[in-house]
Design a protein around this motif. Sequence first.
Motif, PDB file in Angstrom:
ATOM      1  N   MET A 149      91.447  78.559  33.154  1.00 52.89           N
ATOM      2  CA  MET A 149      92.347  77.687  32.436  1.00 52.89           C
ATOM      3  C   MET A 149      91.520  76.771  31.542  1.00 52.89           C
ATOM      4  N   MET A 150      91.998  76.592  30.331  1.00 48.76           N
ATOM      5  CA  MET A 150      91.340  75.669  29.414  1.00 48.76           C
ATOM      6  C   MET A 150      92.263  74.489  29.149  1.00 48.76           C
ATOM      7  N   LEU A 151      91.765  73.302  29.400  1.00 50.77           N
ATOM      8  CA  LEU A 151      92.492  72.080  29.088  1.00 50.77           C
ATOM      9  C   LEU A 151      92.215  71.725  27.636  1.00 50.77           C
ATOM     10  N   ILE A 152      93.263  71.710  26.823  1.00 51.34           N
ATOM     11  CA  ILE A 152      93.111  71.282  25.432  1.00 51.34           C
ATOM     12  C   ILE A 152      92.956  69.766  25.482  1.00 51.34           C
ATOM     13  N   PRO A 153      91.807  69.249  25.033  1.00 52.00           N
ATOM     14  CA  PRO A 153      91.501  67.842  25.277  1.00 52.00           C
ATOM     15  C   PRO A 153      92.202  66.834  24.365  1.00 52.00           C
ATOM     16  N   LYS A 154      92.851  67.317  23.318  1.00 51.74           N
ATOM     17  CA  LYS A 154      93.447  66.378  22.357  1.00 51.74           C
ATOM     18  C   LYS A 154      94.566  67.063  21.604  1.00 51.74           C
ATOM     19  N   LEU A 211      86.419  76.981  20.560  1.00 46.38           N
ATOM     20  CA  LEU A 211      86.544  76.733  21.997  1.00 46.38           C
ATOM     21  C   LEU A 211      87.755  77.463  22.564  1.00 46.38           C
ATOM     22  N   LEU A 212      88.875  77.339  21.874  1.00 47.11           N
ATOM     23  CA  LEU A 212      90.110  77.957  22.327  1.00 47.11           C
ATOM     24  C   LEU A 212      89.999  79.476  22.317  1.00 47.11           C
ATOM     25  N   LEU A 213      89.499  80.050  21.224  1.00 49.20           N
ATOM     26  CA  LEU A 213      89.378  81.507  21.147  1.00 49.20           C
ATOM     27  C   LEU A 213      88.347  82.026  22.147  1.00 49.20           C
ATOM     28  N   GLY A 214      87.271  81.277  22.362  1.00 46.58           N
ATOM     29  CA  GLY A 214      86.287  81.667  23.368  1.00 46.58           C
ATOM     30  C   GLY A 214      86.909  81.722  24.749  1.00 46.58           C
ATOM     31  N   ALA A 215      87.733  80.741  25.072  1.00 48.11           N
ATOM     32  CA  ALA A 215      88.400  80.709  26.374  1.00 48.11           C
ATOM     33  C   ALA A 215      89.360  81.892  26.518  1.00 48.11           C
ATOM     34  N   VAL A 216      90.089  82.209  25.469  1.00 47.83           N
ATOM     35  CA  VAL A 216      91.032  83.326  25.507  1.00 47.83           C
ATOM     36  C   VAL A 216      90.284  84.648  25.643  1.00 47.83           C
ATOM     37  N   ARG A 217      89.193  84.801  24.925  1.00 49.06           N
ATOM     38  CA  ARG A 217      88.446  86.061  24.936  1.00 49.06           C
ATOM     39  C   ARG A 217      87.740  86.324  26.261  1.00 49.06           C
ATOM     40  N   THR A 218      87.389  85.279  26.971  1.00 49.19           N
ATOM     41  CA  THR A 218      86.608  85.462  28.200  1.00 49.19           C
ATOM     42  C   THR A 218      87.441  85.393  29.474  1.00 49.19           C
ATOM     43  N   SER A 219      88.731  85.237  29.353  1.00 48.70           N
ATOM     44  CA  SER A 219      89.585  85.127  30.535  1.00 48.70           C
ATOM     45  C   SER A 219      90.474  86.354  30.666  1.00 48.70           C
ATOM     46  N   GLU A 220      90.567  86.883  31.868  1.00 48.95           N
ATOM     47  CA  GLU A 220      91.459  88.014  32.096  1.00 48.95           C
ATOM     48  C   GLU A 220      92.921  87.589  32.066  1.00 48.95           C
ATOM     49  N   ALA A 221      93.171  86.322  32.382  1.00 47.85           N
ATOM     50  CA  ALA A 221      94.528  85.768  32.359  1.00 47.85           C
ATOM     51  C   ALA A 221      94.458  84.406  31.668  1.00 47.85           C
ATOM     52  N   PRO A 222      94.426  84.408  30.319  1.00 44.55           N
ATOM     53  CA  PRO A 222      94.230  83.149  29.594  1.00 44.55           C
ATOM     54  C   PRO A 222      95.377  82.157  29.772  1.00 44.55           C
TER      55      PRO A 222
END
Length: 88
Positions: free
Chosen positions: A1-6, A19-30
């Motif tokens: 899970m990625m917390l959008i900080p702002k 940051l957001l795309l990196g989190a989506v690309r590296t997570s099996e369940a974004p």
Amino acid sequence: MMLIPKDLTIYTAAELKPLLLGAVRTSEAPVLDLSNVAELDSAGVQLLYLAHREAQTDGRTLILTGCAPAVREILELVRFPLHEAATT
């Protein structure tokens, strides 16, 4: 899970995009936690659509959590495909 900080606005979209795309690309369940997002403009919506398409390309579903009522209203207005995490 990625917390959008702002907020997701034209002022933050360029900074948050990698940051957001990196989190989506590296997570099996974004999952994106939008609980810190009070403002969302067209640049933020575009970024969320980009993340959604990125997940779909890899056969995954982007899940949003913590949407404030104002953010949810904007996403519904633009017909963003809302897939929300269950809250307890």
